[in-house]
Design an enzyme around this catalytic site. Structure first.
Site, mmCIF file in Angstrom:
data_model
loop_
_atom_site.group_PDB
_atom_site.id
_atom_site.type_symbol
_atom_site.label_atom_id
_atom_site.label_comp_id
_atom_site.label_asym_id
_atom_site.label_seq_id
_atom_site.Cartn_x
_atom_site.Cartn_y
_atom_site.Cartn_z
ATOM 1 C CG ASP A 129 44.490 36.365 31.232
ATOM 2 O OD1 ASP A 129 43.307 36.194 30.850
ATOM 3 O OD2 ASP A 129 44.828 37.283 32.009
ATOM 4 C CE LYS A 183 37.618 42.296 31.246
ATOM 5 N NZ LYS A 183 38.844 41.717 31.759
ATOM 6 C CD1 TRP A 217 44.606 43.077 31.425
ATOM 7 C CD2 TRP A 217 44.487 42.566 33.602
ATOM 8 N NE1 TRP A 217 43.546 43.777 31.976
ATOM 9 C CE2 TRP A 217 43.460 43.481 33.303
ATOM 10 C CE3 TRP A 217 44.618 42.105 34.922
ATOM 11 C CZ2 TRP A 217 42.562 43.941 34.273
ATOM 12 C CZ3 TRP A 217 43.726 42.566 35.878
ATOM 13 C CH2 TRP A 217 42.717 43.471 35.552
#
Ligand SMILES: *Cc1c(COP(=O)(O)O)cnc(C)c1O
Length: 365
Positions: free
Chosen positions: A177, A201, A107
């Protein structure tokens, strides 16, 4: 008979069963309004209440200080990879500005790739040398003194590495993030200038992206920044510059209520530690399965593991499924298995998974 499973999906991930049930109960008539939340005007009094409650509950859960705004946006964390630089690099008088990144995995890599369009990129630290299996120690980071901001991914969902602390970066704004670990552990919001997280999530369904922004980060968007992604405009319109993703916001609100009822983030963290310990202690005790992340860097949310004999992978997935343990296949870029054990995974689910892994080892080890 409806099938009941433990869902280890990395995302969109399991939601609390109680939340799904409440949403089902309220599906056709939200609290006597005669309306489903999906068919309400976002400007009506019902949805205005849903949004306001979701916001104040999230503020309470994370102890978000008053000088931070909560935005409900769209586009996911991947859109934020562009939205963050478009909103922040304009704070620098010299363009292109420099952004510092700590590269800890899949990511982070994606975030860095996108940033090249808007700024000079400095990789302040990277764990690529070891296949992204650790978080580089803070004292090794080579930060740029006048960087526009420092970006970290607090939990790498695919590699299974997680920051277990919030790094100090001086006066430079810190951006995180937190898509895959927000609400899972306590942290100090005031150490960050910006926090963002796709919901799917630990918060709710996909479609809503939470952005938490400190006031002084607003009002610097580049002219090329789409208005709908200009944080200042989004704040001024209370997340209604465009029609917000109303149903995902409603479900997120139910999740916030649920977490508050369970005792808040501190209570979630306690259970999450228990869950992670259970599975990692077992992985430590065997060489039938392998986890390549050193103990101090292991994610409490995403546990990648490999069978030493990879020819058993398909068998593992098949037998796990027969035991109602689903969505355990690892990400295609790393292979093996991954158990995602977000807030909504109960301790019993992890107990059942570990018992299954032990049985599987006995059978094939
Ligand atoms: C899932 C995930 C993303 C991608 O989110 P999208 O909603 O698909 O944009 C980004 N970062 C992290 C840490 C993630 O877990």
């Amino acid at each position: 008979m409806k099938r009941v499973v433990y869902n280890f999906s990395p995302g969109p991930a399991a939601l609390p069963k109680e939340v799904i049930q409440q949403a089902a109960d309220e599906m056709t008539d939200w609290r006597g309004s005669g309306l489903s939340v999906m068919e309400m005007s976002h400007r009506g009094k019902e949805f205005t209440e849903i949004l306001a409650n979701a916001k104040s509950d999230l503020r309470a859960l994370l102890s978000i200080p008053d000088n931070y705004q909560i935005l409900f946006m769209q586009g996911g964390a991947i859109a934020e990879n562009a939205v963050v630089p478009m909103n922040l690099v304009g704070r620098k008088s010299q363009q292109p500005a420099t952004i510092d990144f700590v590269n800890t995995g899949h990511w982070s890599v994606k975030t860095i790739e996108e940033a090249h369009k808007y700024a000079k990129v400095n990789i302040a630290a990277s764990s690529e040398d070891a296949g992204f299996t650790y978080i580089p120690a803070r004292d090794t980071w080579k930060l740029t003194p006048d960087a526009a901001y420092v970006h970290i991914c607090t939990n790498e969902t695919i590699g299974g590495v997680e920051f277990d602390y919030t790094p100090e970066v001086g006066d430079v704004p810190l951006v995180g993030d937190m898509s895959s670990n927000i609400l899972s552990r306590e942290f100090d919001v005031s150490k960050y200038a910006v926090i963002y997280a796709g919901a799917q999530k630990n918060i709710g369904p996909s479609g809503v992206t939470i952005v938490i922004v400190r006031d002084d980060m607003l009002g610097h968007a580049l002219p090329i920044c789409p208005s709908a992604f200009d944080w200042k405009l989004v704040v001024e319109h209370d997340s209604m510059f465009n029609t917000p993703p109303t149903y995902p916001i409603y479900i997120a609100g139910l999740v916030f209520q649920h977490v508050l009822k369970l005792g808040g983030v501190a209570a979630m963290e306690k259970i999450n530690i228990q869950k992670a310990d259970l599975i990692y202690n077992y992985l430590n005790s065997t060489d039938f399965y392998i986890n390549r992340v050193p103990a101090a860097h292991r994610s409490r949310m995403n546990v990648p593991f490999f069978l030493r004999d990879e020819s058993l992978n398909a068998k593992f997935i098949e037998e796990a499924d027969k035991n109602d343990l689903v969505q355990l296949k690892g990400h295609s870029s790393v292979g093996g298995m991954r158990a995602s054990i977000y807030n909504a995974m109960p301790l019993e689910g992890v107990q059942k998974l570990v018992a299954f892994m032990k049985d599987f080892e006995k059978k094939y080890g």
